[in-house]
Design a protein around this motif. Structure first.
Motif, PDB file in Angstrom:
ATOM      1  N   GLY A  69       4.402   9.197   3.546  1.00  0.00           N
ATOM      2  CA  GLY A  69       3.716   8.434   2.507  1.00  0.00           C
ATOM      3  C   GLY A  69       2.385   7.884   2.974  1.00  0.00           C
ATOM      4  O   GLY A  69       1.402   7.873   2.214  1.00  0.00           O
ATOM      5  N   ALA A  70       2.324   7.414   4.223  1.00  0.00           N
ATOM      6  CA  ALA A  70       1.063   6.893   4.755  1.00  0.00           C
ATOM      7  C   ALA A  70      -0.006   7.979   4.759  1.00  0.00           C
ATOM      8  O   ALA A  70      -1.175   7.732   4.421  1.00  0.00           O
ATOM      9  CB  ALA A  70       1.294   6.353   6.168  1.00  0.00           C
ATOM     10  N   HIS A  71       0.381   9.193   5.119  1.00  0.00           N
ATOM     11  CA  HIS A  71      -0.555  10.317   5.128  1.00  0.00           C
ATOM     12  C   HIS A  71      -1.027  10.632   3.710  1.00  0.00           C
ATOM     13  O   HIS A  71      -2.236  10.860   3.480  1.00  0.00           O
ATOM     14  CB  HIS A  71       0.123  11.539   5.746  1.00  0.00           C
ATOM     15  N   ALA A  72      -0.108  10.639   2.760  1.00  0.00           N
ATOM     16  CA  ALA A  72      -0.470  10.944   1.371  1.00  0.00           C
ATOM     17  C   ALA A  72      -1.455   9.920   0.818  1.00  0.00           C
ATOM     18  O   ALA A  72      -2.414  10.271   0.120  1.00  0.00           O
ATOM     19  CB  ALA A  72       0.783  10.997   0.503  1.00  0.00           C
ATOM     20  N   VAL A  73      -1.241   8.653   1.121  1.00  0.00           N
ATOM     21  CA  VAL A  73      -2.154   7.609   0.646  1.00  0.00           C
ATOM     22  C   VAL A  73      -3.535   7.809   1.256  1.00  0.00           C
ATOM     23  O   VAL A  73      -4.569   7.685   0.579  1.00  0.00           O
ATOM     24  CB  VAL A  73      -1.593   6.212   0.971  1.00  0.00           C
ATOM     25  N   ARG A  74      -3.582   8.123   2.541  1.00  0.00           N
ATOM     26  CA  ARG A  74      -4.882   8.351   3.183  1.00  0.00           C
ATOM     27  C   ARG A  74      -5.572   9.576   2.597  1.00  0.00           C
ATOM     28  O   ARG A  74      -6.804   9.581   2.408  1.00  0.00           O
ATOM     29  CB  ARG A  74      -4.665   8.517   4.694  1.00  0.00           C
ATOM     30  N   ARG A  75      -4.800  10.603   2.267  1.00  0.00           N
ATOM     31  CA  ARG A  75      -5.370  11.811   1.655  1.00  0.00           C
ATOM     32  C   ARG A  75      -5.949  11.534   0.267  1.00  0.00           C
ATOM     33  O   ARG A  75      -6.860  12.224  -0.167  1.00  0.00           O
ATOM     34  CB  ARG A  75      -4.276  12.884   1.533  1.00  0.00           C
ATOM     35  N   SER A  76      -5.430  10.536  -0.420  1.00  0.00           N
ATOM     36  CA  SER A  76      -5.848  10.281  -1.806  1.00  0.00           C
ATOM     37  C   SER A  76      -7.280   9.796  -1.930  1.00  0.00           C
ATOM     38  O   SER A  76      -7.890   9.929  -2.988  1.00  0.00           O
ATOM     39  CB  SER A  76      -4.916   9.247  -2.442  1.00  0.00           C
ATOM     40  N   LEU A  77      -7.817   9.211  -0.872  1.00  0.00           N
ATOM     41  CA  LEU A  77      -9.176   8.651  -0.870  1.00  0.00           C
ATOM     42  C   LEU A  77      -9.348   7.532  -1.907  1.00  0.00           C
ATOM     43  O   LEU A  77     -10.466   7.217  -2.309  1.00  0.00           O
ATOM     44  CB  LEU A  77     -10.230   9.745  -1.125  1.00  0.00           C
ATOM     45  N   ALA A  78      -8.237   6.939  -2.336  1.00  0.00           N
ATOM     46  CA  ALA A  78      -8.295   5.917  -3.388  1.00  0.00           C
ATOM     47  C   ALA A  78      -8.899   4.623  -2.854  1.00  0.00           C
ATOM     48  O   ALA A  78      -8.661   4.224  -1.715  1.00  0.00           O
ATOM     49  CB  ALA A  78      -6.900   5.655  -3.942  1.00  0.00           C
ATOM     50  N   ASP A  79      -9.669   3.953  -3.693  1.00  0.00           N
ATOM     51  CA  ASP A  79     -10.272   2.670  -3.346  1.00  0.00           C
ATOM     52  C   ASP A  79      -9.303   1.529  -3.638  1.00  0.00           C
ATOM     53  O   ASP A  79      -8.471   1.631  -4.557  1.00  0.00           O
ATOM     54  CB  ASP A  79     -11.558   2.451  -4.151  1.00  0.00           C
ATOM     55  N   PRO A  80      -9.400   0.430  -2.897  1.00  0.00           N
ATOM     56  CA  PRO A  80      -8.567  -0.744  -3.192  1.00  0.00           C
ATOM     57  C   PRO A  80      -8.698  -1.144  -4.663  1.00  0.00           C
ATOM     58  O   PRO A  80      -9.782  -1.093  -5.238  1.00  0.00           O
ATOM     59  CB  PRO A  80      -9.139  -1.823  -2.269  1.00  0.00           C
ATOM     60  N   GLY A  81      -7.570  -1.504  -5.251  1.00  0.00           N
ATOM     61  CA  GLY A  81      -7.554  -1.902  -6.652  1.00  0.00           C
ATOM     62  C   GLY A  81      -7.278  -0.774  -7.618  1.00  0.00           C
ATOM     63  O   GLY A  81      -7.044  -1.020  -8.805  1.00  0.00           O
ATOM     64  N   GLY A  91       9.027   8.505  -1.949  1.00  0.00           N
ATOM     65  CA  GLY A  91       8.265   7.796  -2.969  1.00  0.00           C
ATOM     66  C   GLY A  91       8.115   6.319  -2.654  1.00  0.00           C
ATOM     67  O   GLY A  91       7.037   5.735  -2.824  1.00  0.00           O
ATOM     68  N   LEU A  92       9.192   5.696  -2.179  1.00  0.00           N
ATOM     69  CA  LEU A  92       9.114   4.281  -1.817  1.00  0.00           C
ATOM     70  C   LEU A  92       8.170   4.078  -0.638  1.00  0.00           C
ATOM     71  O   LEU A  92       7.388   3.109  -0.612  1.00  0.00           O
ATOM     72  CB  LEU A  92      10.506   3.745  -1.476  1.00  0.00           C
ATOM     73  N   GLY A  93       8.227   4.971   0.344  1.00  0.00           N
ATOM     74  CA  GLY A  93       7.293   4.874   1.461  1.00  0.00           C
ATOM     75  C   GLY A  93       5.857   5.026   0.998  1.00  0.00           C
ATOM     76  O   GLY A  93       4.961   4.289   1.453  1.00  0.00           O
ATOM     77  N   THR A  94       5.609   5.963   0.092  1.00  0.00           N
ATOM     78  CA  THR A  94       4.269   6.140  -0.457  1.00  0.00           C
ATOM     79  C   THR A  94       3.819   4.879  -1.193  1.00  0.00           C
ATOM     80  O   THR A  94       2.681   4.422  -1.022  1.00  0.00           O
ATOM     81  CB  THR A  94       4.248   7.344  -1.410  1.00  0.00           C
ATOM     82  N   ALA A  95       4.706   4.311  -1.997  1.00  0.00           N
ATOM     83  CA  ALA A  95       4.369   3.092  -2.739  1.00  0.00           C
ATOM     84  C   ALA A  95       4.056   1.941  -1.787  1.00  0.00           C
ATOM     85  O   ALA A  95       3.110   1.166  -2.010  1.00  0.00           O
ATOM     86  CB  ALA A  95       5.519   2.723  -3.668  1.00  0.00           C
ATOM     87  N   HIS A 138      -0.844  12.314 -16.620  1.00  0.00           N
ATOM     88  CA  HIS A 138      -0.820  10.881 -16.333  1.00  0.00           C
ATOM     89  C   HIS A 138      -2.070  10.398 -15.600  1.00  0.00           C
ATOM     90  O   HIS A 138      -2.234   9.197 -15.374  1.00  0.00           O
ATOM     91  CB  HIS A 138       0.406  10.527 -15.485  1.00  0.00           C
ATOM     92  N   VAL A 139      -2.960  11.341 -15.244  1.00  0.00           N
ATOM     93  CA  VAL A 139      -4.134  11.009 -14.432  1.00  0.00           C
ATOM     94  C   VAL A 139      -5.315  10.657 -15.329  1.00  0.00           C
ATOM     95  O   VAL A 139      -5.629  11.366 -16.289  1.00  0.00           O
ATOM     96  CB  VAL A 139      -4.500  12.195 -13.513  1.00  0.00           C
ATOM     97  N   ALA A 140      -5.989   9.574 -14.998  1.00  0.00           N
ATOM     98  CA  ALA A 140      -7.175   9.152 -15.747  1.00  0.00           C
ATOM     99  C   ALA A 140      -8.330  10.117 -15.506  1.00  0.00           C
ATOM    100  O   ALA A 140      -8.359  10.849 -14.509  1.00  0.00           O
ATOM    101  CB  ALA A 140      -7.579   7.741 -15.318  1.00  0.00           C
ATOM    102  N   HIS A 141      -9.299  10.109 -16.397  1.00  0.00           N
ATOM    103  CA  HIS A 141     -10.526  10.869 -16.171  1.00  0.00           C
ATOM    104  C   HIS A 141     -11.164  10.388 -14.868  1.00  0.00           C
ATOM    105  O   HIS A 141     -11.309   9.186 -14.631  1.00  0.00           O
ATOM    106  CB  HIS A 141     -11.488  10.670 -17.345  1.00  0.00           C
ATOM    107  N   GLY A 142     -11.523  11.344 -14.030  1.00  0.00           N
ATOM    108  CA  GLY A 142     -12.105  10.999 -12.734  1.00  0.00           C
ATOM    109  C   GLY A 142     -11.087  10.670 -11.672  1.00  0.00           C
ATOM    110  O   GLY A 142     -11.449  10.275 -10.561  1.00  0.00           O
ATOM    111  N   GLY A 143      -9.792  10.824 -11.987  1.00  0.00           N
ATOM    112  CA  GLY A 143      -8.727  10.433 -11.064  1.00  0.00           C
ATOM    113  C   GLY A 143      -8.225  11.579 -10.207  1.00  0.00           C
ATOM    114  O   GLY A 143      -8.797  12.675 -10.176  1.00  0.00           O
ATOM    115  N   ALA A 144      -7.132  11.312  -9.483  1.00  0.00           N
ATOM    116  CA  ALA A 144      -6.586  12.287  -8.536  1.00  0.00           C
ATOM    117  C   ALA A 144      -5.073  12.376  -8.659  1.00  0.00           C
ATOM    118  O   ALA A 144      -4.398  11.372  -8.920  1.00  0.00           O
ATOM    119  CB  ALA A 144      -6.961  11.903  -7.107  1.00  0.00           C
ATOM    120  N   LEU A 145      -4.562  13.576  -8.458  1.00  0.00           N
ATOM    121  CA  LEU A 145      -3.126  13.821  -8.389  1.00  0.00           C
ATOM    122  C   LEU A 145      -2.809  14.317  -6.982  1.00  0.00           C
ATOM    123  O   LEU A 145      -3.388  15.304  -6.519  1.00  0.00           O
ATOM    124  CB  LEU A 145      -2.706  14.868  -9.423  1.00  0.00           C
ATOM    125  N   VAL A 146      -1.913  13.619  -6.298  1.00  0.00           N
ATOM    126  CA  VAL A 146      -1.534  13.968  -4.938  1.00  0.00           C
ATOM    127  C   VAL A 146      -0.097  14.481  -4.954  1.00  0.00           C
ATOM    128  O   VAL A 146       0.824  13.763  -5.375  1.00  0.00           O
ATOM    129  CB  VAL A 146      -1.645  12.762  -3.987  1.00  0.00           C
TER     130      VAL A 146
END
Length: 338
Positions: free
Chosen positions: A148-160, A172-176, A247-255
């Motif tokens: 999960g830690a790797h998946a979150v880092r791969r997402s490039l998501a910004d805080p918030g 899934g819980l680890g990713t969350a 379920h992904v917003a415009h400009g979003g990402a699916l991991v």
């Protein structure tokens, strides 16, 4: 040594196997302490793994103690270690680019070669990380959380970023949990009211229960029709993965954290209209193992809540077979070997 062997689908036995022997150059002999039971292990037991040869000693979520080292190994005998179970070739295009987690010729302990549901195992020294104060029980949880830690880092998501994790199993819980550590605004979606109750009441996550309504409607209501900035699918379910695009917003990402053996189909016009990113996430890297270990040390991970079931090596054939079907209350099971 004693080893739990899956001789064929549905046939799990405790056997005596030859000990691994002295480690070659660059390798170490490890006395296994604890082994986590993964969804992959249940799939192997049930005959659902597409690329596996029986018989197989399973087990890839591992902690242990160094017993003996080969030449050119900078580890001390008696040192407690976390095992990275992804054995890479070191020569392919992925390895040359610093991505041994997706090595062309990767061998995962307990899948492509025998794993750690046994008393001793040989491991390349580069795949052993000093536990540095972690208990051996906690050290065995690092690998599954690193996914999960790797998946979150791969997402490039910004805080918030508004984040949806689909699938409230261990991965899934680890990713969350690591999405929350990264400052993301996390919601979990699942069809199991029991697992969602655990995620909400024990871990403090917002949840969407698809047993009470269509996922698309729940996502629309939760996001005011916008969708989520980043969506992680950790279900291993083809229909879920295909539905996740919507379920992904415009400009979003699916991991895609989990993997399915089927082809995935999606609407190309919808994909382009949203300018989505589609990201695969496989295994984990050393930096992810380090992040997990540090997060355990600083108290950011509620391991006592995640590890719900325990057993011994001798009882594993009975307990693993039972837990493959009796999922109520089960989040993560751990085998104490040493």
């Amino acid at each position: 040594m004693k080893a739990v062997v899956c001789r064929s689908p549905g046939e799990l036995v405790l056997q005596h196997r030859p000990a691994p022997g002295a480690p070659p150059t660059g390798w170490a002999l490890v006395a296994v302490s604890h082994v986590g039971i993964c969804g992959t292990d249940y799939h192997i037991f049930e005959g659902k793994h597409p690329f596996l040869a029986y018989p197989r000693i399973m087990g890839h979520e591992v902690s242990g103690t160094v017993v003996e080292v080969g030449e050119d190994v900078d580890l001390a005998v008696g040192e407690a270690v976390i095992v990275n179970p992804y054995l890479a070739c070191g020569k392919c295009i992925a390895c040359r680019q610093g991505k041994p987690n997706c090595c062309v010729r990767i061998e995962v302990l307990g899948v492509h070669r025998d794993g750690a549901m046994c008393e001793q195992i040989l491991v390349p020294a580069q795949n052993l990380y000093p536990a540095n104060g972690l208990s051996l029980a906690d050290a065995a949880a690092v690998e599954f959380l690193a996914i999960g830690a790797h998946a979150v880092r791969r997402s490039l998501a910004d805080p918030g970023a508004r984040t949806l994790v689909i699938g409230a199993g261990p991965i899934g819980l680890g990713t969350a949990l690591f999405a929350r550590i990264a400052g993301l605004d996390v919601t979990l979606l699942d069809m199991s009211a029991e697992r969602l109750g655990f995620a909400e009441n024990e871990l403090g996550f917002a949840t969407l229960d698809v047993s009470r309504g269509a996922a698309a409607d729940l996502v629309r209501e939760a996001t005011g029709g916008d969708g989520f900035d980043v969506v992680f699918d950790a279900t291993g379910n083809t229909r879920s993965v295909q539905s996740a695009f919507a379920h992904v917003a415009h400009g979003g990402a699916l991991v895609l954290v989990s993997v399915v053996k089927d082809d995935i189909a999606f609407s190309d016009p919808e994909f382009h209209k949203r300018e989505m990113m589609l990201i695969g996430s496989r295994n984990a890297l050393g930096v992810d193992f380090d992040h997990v270990a540090a997060s355990i040390r600083n108290g950011a991970l509620p391991l006592a809540k995640l590890v719900t079931h325990r057993t011994t090596l001798g009882e594993t054939p009975h307990d693993l077979a039972r837990w493959a079907h009796e999922k109520s209350g089960l989040i993560k099971a751990v085998i104490q070997v040493g």
